[in-house]
Write a protein that holds these residues in place. Structure first.
Motif, mmCIF file in Angstrom:
data_model
loop_
_atom_site.group_PDB
_atom_site.id
_atom_site.type_symbol
_atom_site.label_atom_id
_atom_site.label_comp_id
_atom_site.label_asym_id
_atom_site.label_seq_id
_atom_site.Cartn_x
_atom_site.Cartn_y
_atom_site.Cartn_z
ATOM 1 N N GLN A 235 0.058 12.047 4.262
ATOM 2 C CA GLN A 235 -1.318 11.717 3.906
ATOM 3 C C GLN A 235 -1.712 12.300 2.555
ATOM 4 O O GLN A 235 -2.416 11.657 1.773
ATOM 5 N N VAL A 236 -1.256 13.529 2.273
ATOM 6 C CA VAL A 236 -1.653 14.168 1.017
ATOM 7 C C VAL A 236 -1.003 13.474 -0.180
ATOM 8 O O VAL A 236 -1.580 13.439 -1.271
ATOM 9 N N ILE A 237 0.177 12.889 0.017
ATOM 10 C CA ILE A 237 0.803 12.106 -1.055
ATOM 11 C C ILE A 237 -0.074 10.917 -1.403
ATOM 12 O O ILE A 237 -0.384 10.660 -2.575
ATOM 13 N N ALA B 153 -1.551 3.970 0.759
ATOM 14 C CA ALA B 153 -1.431 4.357 2.166
ATOM 15 C C ALA B 153 -0.284 5.334 2.372
ATOM 16 O O ALA B 153 0.718 5.294 1.647
ATOM 17 N N PRO B 154 -0.397 6.224 3.376
ATOM 18 C CA PRO B 154 0.716 7.126 3.703
ATOM 19 C C PRO B 154 1.944 6.352 4.149
ATOM 20 O O PRO B 154 1.829 5.307 4.792
ATOM 21 N N PRO C 153 0.813 -1.225 0.000
ATOM 22 C CA PRO C 153 0.000 0.000 0.000
ATOM 23 C C PRO C 153 0.842 1.270 0.000
ATOM 24 O O PRO C 153 0.456 2.279 -0.604
ATOM 25 N N VAL C 154 1.992 1.231 0.669
ATOM 26 C CA VAL C 154 2.872 2.403 0.679
ATOM 27 C C VAL C 154 3.394 2.679 -0.720
ATOM 28 O O VAL C 154 3.432 3.833 -1.176
ATOM 29 N N LEU C 155 3.797 1.610 -1.431
ATOM 30 C CA LEU C 155 4.283 1.775 -2.802
ATOM 31 C C LEU C 155 3.175 2.339 -3.697
ATOM 32 O O LEU C 155 3.414 3.268 -4.486
ATOM 33 N N LEU C 156 1.967 1.814 -3.572
ATOM 34 C CA LEU C 156 0.845 2.314 -4.364
ATOM 35 C C LEU C 156 0.508 3.752 -3.991
ATOM 36 O O LEU C 156 0.043 4.531 -4.829
ATOM 37 N N GLY C 157 0.759 4.102 -2.723
ATOM 38 C CA GLY C 157 0.515 5.469 -2.274
ATOM 39 C C GLY C 157 1.498 6.477 -2.832
ATOM 40 O O GLY C 157 1.315 7.688 -2.657
ATOM 41 N N LEU C 158 2.529 5.991 -3.525
ATOM 42 C CA LEU C 158 3.516 6.877 -4.155
ATOM 43 C C LEU C 158 3.261 7.059 -5.644
ATOM 44 O O LEU C 158 4.083 7.653 -6.345
ATOM 45 N N LEU C 159 2.113 6.591 -6.136
ATOM 46 C CA LEU C 159 1.820 6.704 -7.562
ATOM 47 C C LEU C 159 1.862 8.155 -8.038
ATOM 48 O O LEU C 159 2.271 8.440 -9.165
ATOM 49 N N ILE C 160 1.466 9.088 -7.178
ATOM 50 C CA ILE C 160 1.444 10.502 -7.557
ATOM 51 C C ILE C 160 2.831 10.991 -7.950
ATOM 52 O O ILE C 160 2.983 11.911 -8.764
ATOM 53 N N THR C 161 3.877 10.363 -7.416
ATOM 54 C CA THR C 161 5.237 10.840 -7.680
ATOM 55 C C THR C 161 5.710 10.533 -9.092
ATOM 56 O O THR C 161 6.700 11.113 -9.545
ATOM 57 N N VAL C 162 5.040 9.623 -9.798
ATOM 58 C CA VAL C 162 5.405 9.319 -11.183
ATOM 59 C C VAL C 162 4.248 9.635 -12.132
ATOM 60 O O VAL C 162 4.226 9.187 -13.274
ATOM 61 N N VAL D 262 -5.326 20.770 2.233
ATOM 62 C CA VAL D 262 -4.133 21.259 2.929
ATOM 63 C C VAL D 262 -4.316 21.177 4.440
ATOM 64 O O VAL D 262 -3.434 20.695 5.170
ATOM 65 N N TRP D 263 -5.454 21.626 4.930
ATOM 66 C CA TRP D 263 -5.671 21.713 6.375
ATOM 67 C C TRP D 263 -6.099 20.394 6.999
ATOM 68 O O TRP D 263 -6.003 20.229 8.221
ATOM 69 N N LEU D 264 -6.570 19.455 6.186
ATOM 70 C CA LEU D 264 -7.069 18.194 6.731
ATOM 71 C C LEU D 264 -6.073 17.052 6.629
ATOM 72 O O LEU D 264 -6.349 15.950 7.116
ATOM 73 N N THR D 265 -4.922 17.282 6.005
ATOM 74 C CA THR D 265 -3.940 16.213 5.827
ATOM 75 C C THR D 265 -2.548 16.685 6.227
ATOM 76 O O THR D 265 -2.262 17.885 6.232
#
Length: 403
Positions: free
Chosen positions: A346-348, A399-400, A211-220, A339-342
């Protein structure tokens, strides 16, 4: 010497991308847009996160993430040709036309969430050298990010946001130059310290890491911007340049992870999403400046581009009932709420989930049009289903890193 090598490399690449004839050609301009979106600060934050989760298996984990991004890009490239051509034959109220509008709405929300992601990372990198007290850093970071979003929103009322967008695109050559300097500096440092390198951490894998790896999808992520450049570039150009942007960005990501290999043990202990800054300062103080410059330019330009993209999609989905100003305000309010809720980690993950949902919808559109028009055949249809399921898993499980 590390700083000198990094500076020479950055200067050379900066001049190359600014003055070389290819930099003024349409093909390169079409490549720059997805490339600028893909290469944000993602490649900076992935190193320490993957080192903590996978040890010396960080490079393999990065490769898996890039392969996932590339096959999703394959689906989007299919849609550039077949979905766009099919859409031209549709009436407004046909189910497929509505499905396309749903994906646009999803992307507009994903863009609004990604603005919060970009600017939260920007704030983390800007505040890191100042030494803000941990107790107040989150508050100061959120206030800073909110102020930037409000400022960008205010610019829509002056009509100057397009000028800001053009300036953001112009920074791509500088960003790539700084990245080249980082890679050259790390390469030189590795060569000079190879004999004294610390032992590598053991490669590790657990189901918790998935889940952590999948949570980094935004980075690519970012290659999908080519899908919506139809007013500027033809289909063949967008397909080819998106593929080139993914190849080039993948080479940069893997090179960076490879060159971090001697530092993986140290990378496991750095704190926060801006921990790479401390790591680069250890190699050479000037590399810390390179990291700050690359992070600032990457995040601000990407945030501007995604803000405008979110606003434009909202206008289109609303059938122009929303003006660009009201749409921009709506997306900005969503960004501020995120911004204020994460927190930064978490936002990643939240951004990754939003884009994974959009990619799953792109797979559904590809399957739909393939079945209706017999484009692609059974093998590709099986691929669309498989990739769509992976994207759905990423939507649910991302996941974060600090969860």
């Amino acid at each position: 010497m590390t700083a000198l090598v990094a500076s020479i490399a950055a200067l050379f690449v900066g001049l190359l991308f600014s003055l070389a004839p290819f930099a003024r050609k349409e093909r390169w301009r079409a490549t720059v847009t997805p490339l600028a979106s893909i290469i944000g600060s993602g490649f900076l934050i992935c190193g320490p996160i993957l080192a903590r989760q996978f040890g010396s298996g960080a490079i393999a984990a990065m490769a898996i993430l890039l392969v996932l991004a590339y096959v999703v890009g394959w689906v989007v490239r299919f849609n550039i040709i077949h979905v766009e051509n099919h859409a031209k034959t549709l009436a407004f109220h046909e189910p497929f036309a509505w499905a396309m509008r749903v994906t646009q709405a999803t992307l507009s929300v994903a863009y609004a969430v990604s603005v919060a992601y970009y600017l939260k990372l920007l704030a983390e990198f800007v505040l890191r050298p100042i030494g803000v007290a941990a107790a107040s850093q989150a508050l100061i970071s959120n206030v800073l990010v909110t102020a930037i979003i409000v400022a960008l929103t205010a610019l829509t009322f002056s009509g100057s946001i397009r000028k800001i967008e053009h300036a953001a695109h112009a920074t791509v050559s500088i960003k790539l130059a700084l990245i080249a300097g980082l890679l050259a500096g790390l390469g030189w440092w590795w060569g000079a310290h190879a004999s004294g390198s610390t032992p590598l951490p053991a490669a590790q894998f657990s189901w918790h890491s998935v889940p952590v790896l999948l949570g980094l999808l935004i980075t690519v992520q970012g290659f999908e911007t080519s899908r919506y450049l139809g007013d500027t570039y033809d289909q063949h150009t967008r397909v080819q340049t998106m593929r080139q942007a993914q190849w080039l960005s993948s080479a940069i990501y893997l090179s960076f992870l490879l060159l971090l290999t001697p530092l993986l043990d140290r990378a496991q202990s750095v704190e926060g999403v801006a921990g790479i800054l401390d790591l680069m300062k250890f190699v050479a103080p000037l590399l810390g400046v390179f990291v700050l410059g690359a992070a600032f330019m990457s995040q601000l330009s990407a945030a501007i581009a995604d803000s405008i993209g979110a606003g434009g999609l909202m206008v289109e989905v609303s059938r122009r009932r929303l003006t660009i100003r009201t749409a921009f305000i709506a997306s900005s309010l969503l960004s501020i709420a995120v911004v204020w809720l994460t927190d930064p980690f978490q936002v990643i993950a939240l951004s990754s989930r939003a884009f994974a949902a959009f990619y799953a919808q792109q797979c559904a559109l590809a399957l739909w049009v393939s079945v209706r028009t017999n484009a692609g055949g059974r093998v590709k249809q099986f691929g669309f289903v498989t990739i769509g399921l992976l994207c759905l898993i990423a939507t649910v499980m991302g996941a974060p890193a600090e969860s």
